[in-house]
Write a protein that holds these residues in place. Sequence first.
Motif, PDB file in Angstrom:
ATOM      1  N   VAL A   1      10.105 -57.547  85.520  1.00  0.00           N
ATOM      2  CA  VAL A   1      10.668 -58.210  84.342  1.00  0.00           C
ATOM      3  C   VAL A   1       9.687 -57.991  83.204  1.00  0.00           C
ATOM      4  CG1 VAL A   1      11.662 -60.326  83.436  1.00  0.00           C
ATOM      5  CG2 VAL A   1      11.639 -59.924  85.906  1.00  0.00           C
ATOM      6  N   GLU A   2      10.021 -57.054  82.315  1.00  0.00           N
ATOM      7  CA  GLU A   2       9.092 -56.608  81.280  1.00  0.00           C
ATOM      8  C   GLU A   2       9.894 -56.056  80.101  1.00  0.00           C
ATOM      9  OE1 GLU A   2       6.433 -55.924  78.941  1.00  0.00           O
ATOM     10  OE2 GLU A   2       5.487 -56.442  80.867  1.00  0.00           O
ATOM     11  N   ASP A   3       9.539 -56.485  78.875  1.00  0.00           N
ATOM     12  CA  ASP A   3      10.274 -56.025  77.700  1.00  0.00           C
ATOM     13  C   ASP A   3       9.593 -54.871  76.971  1.00  0.00           C
ATOM     14  OD1 ASP A   3       8.221 -57.822  76.898  1.00  0.00           O
ATOM     15  OD2 ASP A   3       9.210 -58.101  74.961  1.00  0.00           O
TER      16      ASP A   3
ATOM     17  N   LEU B   1       6.529 -60.510  86.955  1.00  0.00           N
ATOM     18  CA  LEU B   1       7.129 -61.264  85.855  1.00  0.00           C
ATOM     19  C   LEU B   1       6.185 -61.389  84.666  1.00  0.00           C
ATOM     20  CD1 LEU B   1       9.427 -63.138  84.811  1.00  0.00           C
ATOM     21  CD2 LEU B   1       8.325 -64.995  86.103  1.00  0.00           C
ATOM     22  N   ASP B   2       6.589 -60.809  83.529  1.00  0.00           N
ATOM     23  CA  ASP B   2       5.789 -60.927  82.317  1.00  0.00           C
ATOM     24  C   ASP B   2       5.909 -62.340  81.751  1.00  0.00           C
ATOM     25  OD1 ASP B   2       4.106 -59.978  80.280  1.00  0.00           O
ATOM     26  OD2 ASP B   2       5.813 -59.590  78.972  1.00  0.00           O
ATOM     27  N   TRP B   3       4.787 -62.884  81.260  1.00  0.00           N
ATOM     28  CA  TRP B   3       4.788 -64.235  80.694  1.00  0.00           C
ATOM     29  C   TRP B   3       5.567 -64.265  79.386  1.00  0.00           C
ATOM     30  CZ3 TRP B   3       0.394 -68.106  81.524  1.00  0.00           C
ATOM     31  CH2 TRP B   3       0.555 -69.242  80.724  1.00  0.00           C
ATOM     32  N   MET B   4       5.246 -63.323  78.471  1.00  0.00           N
ATOM     33  CA  MET B   4       5.831 -63.321  77.127  1.00  0.00           C
ATOM     34  C   MET B   4       7.093 -62.465  77.110  1.00  0.00           C
ATOM     35  SD  MET B   4       3.682 -65.292  75.658  1.00  0.00           S
ATOM     36  CE  MET B   4       4.141 -65.144  73.932  1.00  0.00           C
ATOM     37  N   LEU B   5       8.234 -63.128  77.174  1.00  0.00           N
ATOM     38  CA  LEU B   5       9.518 -62.441  77.187  1.00  0.00           C
ATOM     39  C   LEU B   5      10.417 -62.979  76.081  1.00  0.00           C
ATOM     40  CD1 LEU B   5      10.295 -62.541  81.013  1.00  0.00           C
ATOM     41  CD2 LEU B   5       9.759 -60.480  79.699  1.00  0.00           C
ATOM     42  N   PRO B   6      11.346 -62.165  75.578  1.00  0.00           N
ATOM     43  CA  PRO B   6      12.323 -62.675  74.613  1.00  0.00           C
ATOM     44  C   PRO B   6      13.333 -63.594  75.296  1.00  0.00           C
ATOM     45  CG  PRO B   6      12.808 -60.391  75.182  1.00  0.00           C
ATOM     46  CD  PRO B   6      11.493 -60.725  75.826  1.00  0.00           C
TER      47      PRO B   6
ATOM     48  N   CYS C   1      10.096 -68.672  86.077  1.00  0.00           N
ATOM     49  CA  CYS C   1       9.450 -69.088  87.317  1.00  0.00           C
ATOM     50  C   CYS C   1       9.867 -70.506  87.699  1.00  0.00           C
ATOM     51  CB  CYS C   1       7.938 -68.987  87.151  1.00  0.00           C
ATOM     52  SG  CYS C   1       7.002 -69.207  88.676  1.00  0.00           S
ATOM     53  N   ARG C   2       9.880 -71.408  86.722  1.00  0.00           N
ATOM     54  CA  ARG C   2      10.288 -72.798  86.992  1.00  0.00           C
ATOM     55  C   ARG C   2      11.704 -72.851  87.574  1.00  0.00           C
ATOM     56  NH1 ARG C   2       8.184 -73.839  81.714  1.00  0.00           N
ATOM     57  NH2 ARG C   2       6.126 -74.812  81.804  1.00  0.00           N
TER      58      ARG C   2
ATOM     59  N   VAL D   1       2.438 -61.580  85.048  1.00  0.00           N
ATOM     60  CA  VAL D   1       1.666 -60.624  84.248  1.00  0.00           C
ATOM     61  C   VAL D   1       1.512 -61.208  82.845  1.00  0.00           C
ATOM     62  CG1 VAL D   1       1.547 -58.286  83.346  1.00  0.00           C
ATOM     63  CG2 VAL D   1       2.619 -58.704  85.567  1.00  0.00           C
ATOM     64  N   THR D   2       0.277 -61.301  82.367  1.00  0.00           N
ATOM     65  CA  THR D   2       0.060 -61.962  81.089  1.00  0.00           C
ATOM     66  C   THR D   2      -1.076 -61.340  80.301  1.00  0.00           C
ATOM     67  OG1 THR D   2      -0.572 -64.065  80.064  1.00  0.00           O
ATOM     68  CG2 THR D   2      -1.427 -63.641  82.266  1.00  0.00           C
ATOM     69  N   ALA D   3      -0.924 -61.357  78.982  1.00  0.00           N
ATOM     70  CA  ALA D   3      -1.997 -60.927  78.085  1.00  0.00           C
ATOM     71  C   ALA D   3      -2.927 -62.089  77.774  1.00  0.00           C
ATOM     72  CB  ALA D   3      -1.409 -60.360  76.793  1.00  0.00           C
ATOM     73  N   ARG D   4      -2.582 -63.271  78.236  1.00  0.00           N
ATOM     74  CA  ARG D   4      -3.399 -64.462  77.998  1.00  0.00           C
ATOM     75  C   ARG D   4      -4.537 -64.476  79.018  1.00  0.00           C
ATOM     76  NH1 ARG D   4       0.810 -68.200  75.512  1.00  0.00           N
ATOM     77  NH2 ARG D   4      -0.611 -69.935  75.867  1.00  0.00           N
ATOM     78  N   THR D   5      -5.744 -64.623  78.518  1.00  0.00           N
ATOM     79  CA  THR D   5      -6.913 -64.474  79.385  1.00  0.00           C
ATOM     80  C   THR D   5      -7.668 -65.772  79.629  1.00  0.00           C
ATOM     81  OG1 THR D   5      -8.253 -63.879  77.442  1.00  0.00           O
ATOM     82  CG2 THR D   5      -7.234 -62.068  78.685  1.00  0.00           C
ATOM     83  N   GLU D   6      -7.232 -66.873  79.026  1.00  0.00           N
ATOM     84  CA  GLU D   6      -7.911 -68.143  79.239  1.00  0.00           C
ATOM     85  C   GLU D   6      -7.685 -68.636  80.663  1.00  0.00           C
ATOM     86  OE1 GLU D   6      -9.925 -69.667  77.114  1.00  0.00           O
ATOM     87  OE2 GLU D   6      -9.638 -68.028  75.686  1.00  0.00           O
TER      88      GLU D   6
END
Length: 238
Positions: A17-19, A61-66, A74-75, A91-96
Amino acid sequence: MRSAALPDAQRPTILVVEDEAPLLTLLRYNLEKQGFRVEEAADGPEALIRVAESRPDLMLLDWMLPAMSGLEVCRQLRRRPETRDLPIIMVTARTEEADAVRALDTGADDHIGKPFTMDALLARIRAVMRRSGAPAARGTLAWQDIVMDQDAHRVTRAGRTLHLGPTEYRLLEFFLQHPGRVFSREQLLDAVWGRDIHVELRTVDVHIRRLRKAINGESDADVIRTVRSAGYALDTDG
């Protein structure tokens, strides 16, 4: 070189799942090369429809999706009895660290940050599939005159059958998946024995010797190369 031995319908399915089209193309190419069947979804609602139509063996599953975030996808999947245990890697670009915790708390089995290497992603996919009991991709691994039939658990060199112990088999399998690359003893321990198992580094040397003895006949070239102060590789000096 790797070629799938199973019919397409029997290969483990990963729903990606990736845009981002370029990343999606890259993932499809590498996952299919490793023996997986790949399905695609460009946003959250499409992903939910795809899963309802045919449940995959794992979702990437990408976190940031339209339209709907990966977290919400996921929920929703975790609320449904039929997908409560579907293996999901976020899969996420968020690194925190807090974001990683949030992804896991939402129900993801694992997460990986962008940018990532395919080796790192494949290792996570295999680990999640092992934990979930999902089928692993099987096929044939080959390099030079060595052929490993993973379905039959059979290894040949120049047509003759090789007799390997379980650990030597896993070592060779890992080397065949990454020919030419040098791996340290620590990396081999993590990949073959697992990170949760405490094994002395010299144990790797013992099994490398056994693997050499099993695959190298009197007239064969030694295909396990020792790299001083670095480790081992499936390679030759020539």
